[in-house]
Scaffold this active site. Structure first.
Site, PDB file in Angstrom:
ATOM      1  N   ASP A   7      80.560  71.988  -5.273  1.00  0.00           N
ATOM      2  CA  ASP A   7      79.350  72.800  -5.378  1.00  0.00           C
ATOM      3  C   ASP A   7      78.512  72.488  -4.139  1.00  0.00           C
ATOM      4  O   ASP A   7      77.804  71.480  -4.108  1.00  0.00           O
ATOM      5  CB  ASP A   7      78.582  72.459  -6.656  1.00  0.00           C
ATOM      6  CG  ASP A   7      77.325  73.306  -6.814  1.00  0.00           C
ATOM      7  OD1 ASP A   7      77.381  74.509  -6.517  1.00  0.00           O
ATOM      8  OD2 ASP A   7      76.291  72.737  -7.206  1.00  0.00           O
ATOM      9  N   GLU A  68      82.408  76.956  -4.320  1.00  0.00           N
ATOM     10  CA  GLU A  68      81.613  78.102  -4.775  1.00  0.00           C
ATOM     11  C   GLU A  68      81.337  79.046  -3.618  1.00  0.00           C
ATOM     12  O   GLU A  68      80.931  78.619  -2.535  1.00  0.00           O
ATOM     13  CB  GLU A  68      80.295  77.634  -5.382  1.00  0.00           C
ATOM     14  CG  GLU A  68      79.457  78.787  -5.941  1.00  0.00           C
ATOM     15  CD  GLU A  68      78.206  78.300  -6.651  1.00  0.00           C
ATOM     16  OE1 GLU A  68      78.316  77.887  -7.816  1.00  0.00           O
ATOM     17  OE2 GLU A  68      77.146  78.319  -6.042  1.00  0.00           O
ATOM     18  N   ASP A 141      74.576  69.700 -10.376  1.00  0.00           N
ATOM     19  CA  ASP A 141      75.522  69.905  -9.282  1.00  0.00           C
ATOM     20  C   ASP A 141      76.889  69.311  -9.635  1.00  0.00           C
ATOM     21  O   ASP A 141      77.928  69.859  -9.272  1.00  0.00           O
ATOM     22  CB  ASP A 141      74.993  69.261  -7.999  1.00  0.00           C
ATOM     23  CG  ASP A 141      73.555  69.646  -7.714  1.00  0.00           C
ATOM     24  OD1 ASP A 141      73.332  70.574  -6.937  1.00  0.00           O
ATOM     25  OD2 ASP A 141      72.659  69.006  -8.296  1.00  0.00           O
TER      26      ASP A 141
END
Length: 222
Positions: A7, A68, A141
């Site tokens: 992330d 991501e 996160d």
């Protein structure tokens, strides 16, 4: 299969490694967050992030990396830092020749919760349940990184299936079960072929007054 989920972010970059098979139970390998001081120069922060990700790759040895996908938004003032941070794991995977995939936030949410519009609390809750963790991964996160890895394990091999995550997992489970049932038959067939070839080689060797040579197979340990 082992997947490193990332992330991306300069201030906090979530990292999570998950191991398992598509449609099967998954296992947490490692999870954490890399933090860089906001007061440092961007180049120094990116270098810190690169060093940490390289260490994670060397230590956990994933089979693939899931990052991501970054979308520009006028409401997100940190989009530039996120975009810069996302390049670090992409380059690291390329250097090692690891498969890399970018998953959208809605794709990850749908895979983990069944709802592409789920909030962070729902994602964290489902990640905790899927990995049967005693405590929820914090901060968000870290949970998001694990969700990316889960998404890739559950949906990376199911591209082209309907968007419904549960339906995709069920279909993939059926395919895996069929493959598991077929595996013993295929293995028996291979053994029979090997014995036939060995007998033929022995007969040829005997005819020449020599000895047959058998070839053994072995699995390379990870």
């Amino acid at each position: 299969m082992r997947v490193l989920g990332v992330d991306p972010g300069l201030t906090r970059c979530g990292l999570g490694v998950v191991e398992g098979l598509p449609g099967r139970s998954l296992r947490l390998v490692e999870v954490g967050v890399v933090r860089t001081p906001p007061g440092d120069e961007p180049a120094e922060r990116l270098l810190t992030l690169q060093t940490e990700i390289d260490e994670w790759l060397a230590r956990t040895r994933p089979d693939a990396v899931a990052v991501e996908r970054v979308f520009a938004s006028t409401r997100n003032s940190s989009i530039m830092g996120v975009a810069q941070a996302s390049a670090v794991p992409m380059l690291a995977a390329a250097r090692l020749g690891l498969p890399l995939v970018l998953h959208t936030p809605s794709e990850v949410k749908a895979a983990v919760t069944g709802n592409g519009r789920a909030d962070k609390a729902q994602v964290t809750h489902m990640v905790t349940r899927i990995l049967t963790l005693e405590q929820a991964p914090r901060p968000a996160d870290a949970a998001d990184a694990l969700a990316l890895a889960i998404c890739h394990l559950w949906r990376g091999a199911a591209r082209g299936l309907p968007e419904d995550a549960a339906g995709g997992r069920n279909r993939l489970q059926d395919a895996e079960d069929q493959a598991s049932r077929a595996a013993p038959n295929r293995l028996a067939q291979l053994h029979a072929e090997h014995r036939t070839a060995a007998r033929a080689a022995s007969a040829r060797a005997s005819a020449r007054g020599g000895r047959a040579t058998t070839v053994s197979s072995r699995r390379n340990p990870r």
